[in-house]
Design a protein around this motif. Structure first.
Motif, PDB file in Angstrom:
ATOM      1  N   THR A  93       0.832  -1.200   0.000  1.00  0.00           N
ATOM      2  CA  THR A  93       0.000   0.000   0.000  1.00  0.00           C
ATOM      3  C   THR A  93       0.868   1.253   0.000  1.00  0.00           C
ATOM      4  O   THR A  93       0.589   2.224  -0.732  1.00  0.00           O
ATOM      5  N   ARG A  94       1.935   1.247   0.796  1.00  0.00           N
ATOM      6  CA  ARG A  94       2.834   2.403   0.827  1.00  0.00           C
ATOM      7  C   ARG A  94       3.553   2.567  -0.503  1.00  0.00           C
ATOM      8  O   ARG A  94       3.733   3.693  -0.998  1.00  0.00           O
ATOM      9  N   ILE A  95       3.954   1.449  -1.103  1.00  0.00           N
ATOM     10  CA  ILE A  95       4.627   1.527  -2.402  1.00  0.00           C
ATOM     11  C   ILE A  95       3.662   2.037  -3.468  1.00  0.00           C
ATOM     12  O   ILE A  95       4.030   2.848  -4.332  1.00  0.00           O
ATOM     13  N   THR A  96       2.407   1.578  -3.414  1.00  0.00           N
ATOM     14  CA  THR A  96       1.402   2.038  -4.373  1.00  0.00           C
ATOM     15  C   THR A  96       1.148   3.532  -4.228  1.00  0.00           C
ATOM     16  O   THR A  96       1.047   4.266  -5.224  1.00  0.00           O
ATOM     17  N   ASP A  97       1.049   4.011  -2.990  1.00  0.00           N
ATOM     18  CA  ASP A  97       0.842   5.448  -2.762  1.00  0.00           C
ATOM     19  C   ASP A  97       2.012   6.261  -3.304  1.00  0.00           C
ATOM     20  O   ASP A  97       1.817   7.330  -3.912  1.00  0.00           O
ATOM     21  N   ALA A  98       3.235   5.760  -3.075  1.00  0.00           N
ATOM     22  CA  ALA A  98       4.405   6.470  -3.596  1.00  0.00           C
ATOM     23  C   ALA A  98       4.411   6.472  -5.121  1.00  0.00           C
ATOM     24  O   ALA A  98       4.805   7.463  -5.754  1.00  0.00           O
ATOM     25  N   THR A  99       3.950   5.366  -5.731  1.00  0.00           N
ATOM     26  CA  THR A  99       3.892   5.309  -7.187  1.00  0.00           C
ATOM     27  C   THR A  99       2.894   6.319  -7.727  1.00  0.00           C
ATOM     28  O   THR A  99       3.151   6.995  -8.736  1.00  0.00           O
ATOM     29  N   ARG A 100       1.737   6.439  -7.083  1.00  0.00           N
ATOM     30  CA  ARG A 100       0.743   7.421  -7.521  1.00  0.00           C
ATOM     31  C   ARG A 100       1.296   8.841  -7.403  1.00  0.00           C
ATOM     32  O   ARG A 100       1.074   9.689  -8.290  1.00  0.00           O
ATOM     33  N   MET A 101       2.014   9.125  -6.323  1.00  0.00           N
ATOM     34  CA  MET A 101       2.589  10.455  -6.162  1.00  0.00           C
ATOM     35  C   MET A 101       3.630  10.737  -7.242  1.00  0.00           C
ATOM     36  O   MET A 101       3.697  11.852  -7.774  1.00  0.00           O
ATOM     37  N   ALA A 102       4.436   9.722  -7.572  1.00  0.00           N
ATOM     38  CA  ALA A 102       5.426   9.903  -8.635  1.00  0.00           C
ATOM     39  C   ALA A 102       4.746  10.105  -9.982  1.00  0.00           C
ATOM     40  O   ALA A 102       5.206  10.897 -10.815  1.00  0.00           O
TER      41      ALA A 102
END
Length: 364
Positions: A93-102
């Motif tokens: 979930t944290r990796i997915t959130d970071a991907t969306r921000m990128a």
């Protein structure tokens, strides 16, 4: 179905299968040895009294309990599996959130996943490294675009000013204007060609062939010998045969830039430039050294940035476009090599380009 639901059903399913196997083992290895008919036990033979239970009676008692146990395992497996799956997938979930921000353009965010170094931690660390490199690359490209626009705007603005002067003052010396326009135009052409060369090297759109760095160094020094003599700089070239794989034209441009840079950034008089090629077990090395003023490691580390110019140089009649060492760096990276800049203790700088040697040569 979501991954969490799939994992939950998998956990519950495995738990149900394990419970069923356990109950089956009880039946196969225990209940089948219970007789079908009742047996009276003689009180004189054993201390216990009563009737020995038969298989049908045990089944009547065992089956409902077994069903209750399986139902409990199902509920426990679903609930526990849902919780465990959530905890296991929390890093994603944290990796997915970071991907969306990128994706939205924010490259400064980092995951920095805590905990032990497992697969999720390695994935998060790799993603953080990728974001860091992307952020640095984007920042470098933005600086490059801004600097290139500024550098190109200067000659265009000068040309416009000179043309305005010629139009408003017809009696002005046209010969002087033409000479100045020619110089400004030549500078703009040099800058444009340098930008195109950088783009070509970055895209690696060149034909690779076997070349000898020692011959390239010799050609570059011979070409720049008049410039060195003009400014009282001694140019020395020597070394071993240094075969590598790459573009003859780009490597010649790399060597020419290094030698010209060594001549330009030198002592006002009686300076020296050394060009040397050598061979290592798996690489070939081109080294260019020069005399000059003392340089700090902080200044040296910025010299390969585009449009970075030293503050003191021999006057050569041309100021350059500020892309000499940037082109050297790009060509070196395009040839899978490494570029090292080291200030000399006696003044000046030592620049080393290390390129891969051809496979047959490296295996000798």
């Amino acid at each position: 179905m979501s991954v969490r639901l799939k994992l939950t059903l998998s956990y519950a399913g495995f738990l149900m299968v394990a419970g069923a196997l356990l109950l089956a083992a009880v039946w196969v290895f225990l209940l089948r040895y219970v007789p079908e008919r009742a047996m009276l036990i003689n009180p004189d033979d054993k201390p216990t009294n009563g009737v020995f239970p038969v298989r049908s009676s045990l089944l009547d008692v065992f089956a409902p309990r077994a069903a209750a146990v399986l139902a409990f395992l199902l509920v426990f497996g679903l609930g526990g599996g849902w919780i465990l799956a959530g905890r296991m997938l929390a890093p994603l979930t944290r990796i997915t959130d970071a991907t969306r921000m990128a994706t939205n353009g924010s490259l400064s965010h980092r995951i920095r996943l805590p905990g032990r170094k497992d697969e999720f931690r390695e994935l998060a660390d790799a993603f953080d490294t990728m974001l860091e490199r992307l952020e640095a690359h984007v920042a470098e490209q933005q600086r490059f675009a801004a600097n290139a626009s500024h550098e190109l705007r200067t000659p265009l603005a000068i040309s416009k000013a000179l043309l305005d002067v010629a139009r408003t003052d017809p009696n002005h010396d046209t010969g002087e204007l033409v000479d100045r326009l020619h110089a400004v135009n030549a500078r703009a052409i040099d800058l444009t060609e340098a930008l195109l060369l950088l783009s070509r090297a970055n895209q690696r759109s060149f034909t690779r062939e076997q070349v000898d760095l020692s011959l390239i160094a010799e050609e570059a020094t011979e070409t720049l010998l008049p410039l060195a003599e003009k400014h009282g700089v001694t140019l020395e070239s020597n070394g071993d045969i240094a075969p590598t794989i790459g573009s003859q034209a780009l490597l010649l441009q790399l060597t020419t830039n290094l030698v010209q840079n060594a001549i330009v950034h030198n002592l006002p008089e009686h300076g020296t430039v050394w060009v040397h090629t050598s061979v290592r077990p798996k690489t070939v090395v081109l080294t260019v050294e020069n005399t000059g003023r003392q340089l700090t490691p902080q200044l040296v580390s910025t010299l390969t940035e585009p449009f970075q110019r030293d503050t003191e140089r021999i006057h050569t009649g041309q100021t350059g476009v500020g892309l000499g060492l940037a082109i050297v760096k790009t060509i070196t990276q395009a040839h899978d090599g490494t570029l090292t800049l080291t200030p000399r203790s006696a003044g000046g700088i030592r620049i080393t380009v290390e390129l891969p040697a051809p496979s047959p040569y490296a295996d000798r």
